[in-house]
Motif scaffolding. Structure first.
Motif, short mmCIF file in Angstrom:
data_model
loop_
_atom_site.label_atom_id
_atom_site.label_comp_id
_atom_site.label_asym_id
_atom_site.label_seq_id
_atom_site.Cartn_x
_atom_site.Cartn_y
_atom_site.Cartn_z
N ARG A 141 0.90 -1.02 -0.04
CA ARG A 141 0.05 -0.04 0.10
C ARG A 141 1.02 1.23 -0.05
O ARG A 141 0.51 2.26 -0.70
N ARG A 152 -2.00 0.55 -9.97
CA ARG A 152 -3.17 0.05 -9.24
C ARG A 152 -2.59 -1.56 -8.92
O ARG A 152 -2.09 -2.16 -9.86
N ASP A 156 -6.96 -5.31 -5.80
CA ASP A 156 -8.31 -4.37 -5.99
C ASP A 156 -9.12 -4.54 -7.03
O ASP A 156 -9.97 -3.66 -7.29
N ALA A 160 -9.44 -11.07 -8.43
CA ALA A 160 -8.17 -10.45 -7.50
C ALA A 160 -6.98 -11.32 -8.05
O ALA A 160 -6.88 -12.34 -7.98
N ALA A 214 -6.05 3.47 -0.97
CA ALA A 214 -6.60 2.24 -0.94
C ALA A 214 -8.25 2.14 -0.96
O ALA A 214 -8.66 1.51 -1.94
N GLN A 217 -9.03 3.57 -4.63
CA GLN A 217 -8.81 2.38 -6.00
C GLN A 217 -9.64 1.14 -5.46
O GLN A 217 -9.90 0.57 -6.70
N SER A 218 -9.83 0.76 -4.40
CA SER A 218 -10.99 -0.33 -4.30
C SER A 218 -12.14 0.00 -4.79
O SER A 218 -13.05 -1.03 -4.86
#
Length: 220
Positions: A141, A152, A156, A160, A214, A217-218
């Motif tokens: 991260r 990226r 995420d 996965a 995080a 982007q998630s």
């Protein structure tokens, strides 16, 4: 150290990395693997992140501090090699070129993000077969925050793939060009971080930025 639910999920992602990326990296998948039941061919002239698929734009690069080499788009190399370098020093060592995968020519994909290997704008960093521990995930991260949202992580994405990292913007995006210039200028003038030496990922400001990115982007 207690293994968290998140770490277990990442372990599954790492163990299944070859499955999630099978269309580009490893060949046929089995029915137990994530993704659609059959492969499809990527026919577009650009990969999912907007990069042109141009075999003439590729070159081989060594991951600093390791014996590994990888083929990448020349324009994407500075950023992706920065990710690979930090992964090697801080997450999982890369022992050979088999631990890192880049440009591929097979257009069979099982997820749209796999097309980014066709343009040399994605990299797979292997070797975490037992999954990532929470402190390793925290480093990843921090690497993403270090790249300011330009990169990226496959953890995420869906399906996965904890080994997958991609340039998440087009080649002309200002954040990408600024990051590339900063990394290349630092290498030329030797004023960047020494191998294995970075700002403390546990510093409150860096942790806060990593958490913010995080979340952002998630959601996408």
């Amino acid at each position: 150290m207690t293994l968290t639910r998140r770490a277990v999920l990442l372990s599954a992602g790492a163990l299944g990395a070859g499955a999630a990326l099978s269309g580009v990296l490893t060949g046929p998948a089995t029915a137990a693997e994530p993704g659609p039941a059959t492969d499809s061919k990527w026919t577009a002239r650009r990969s999912d992140n907007g990069w042109a698929i141009d075999p003439d734009a590729m070159d081989s690069f060594r991951v600093e501090g390791s014996p590994a080499t990888v083929r990448l788009h020349r324009a994407a190399s500075a950023v992706l090699l920065h990710v690979a370098r930090r992964w090697h020093y801080e997450v999982v060592p890369l022992h050979s070129s088999r631990d890192v995968l880049g440009h591929r020519t097979d257009r069979a994909v099982r997820a749209t993000y796999e097309s980014n290997y066709l343009s040399g704008s994605a990299i797979a960093l292997l070797g975490a077969g037992d999954g990532l521990w929470p402190h390793q995930e925290a480093i990843v991260r921090d690497i993403l925050a270090d790249c300011g949202g330009v990169v990226r992580w496959g953890a995420d994405l869906s399906p996965a793939a904890a080994c997958h990292f991609q340039i998440d913007v087009g080649p002309d995006a200002k954040p990408f060009t600024q990051l590339t210039k900063a990394l290349r200028d630092g290498a030329v003038h030797h004023n960047g971080p020494r191998p294995g030496a970075v700002d403390d990922p546990a510093a409150p400001k860096r942790r806060a930025e990593a958490r913010r990115l995080a979340r952002a982007q998630s959601k996408n």
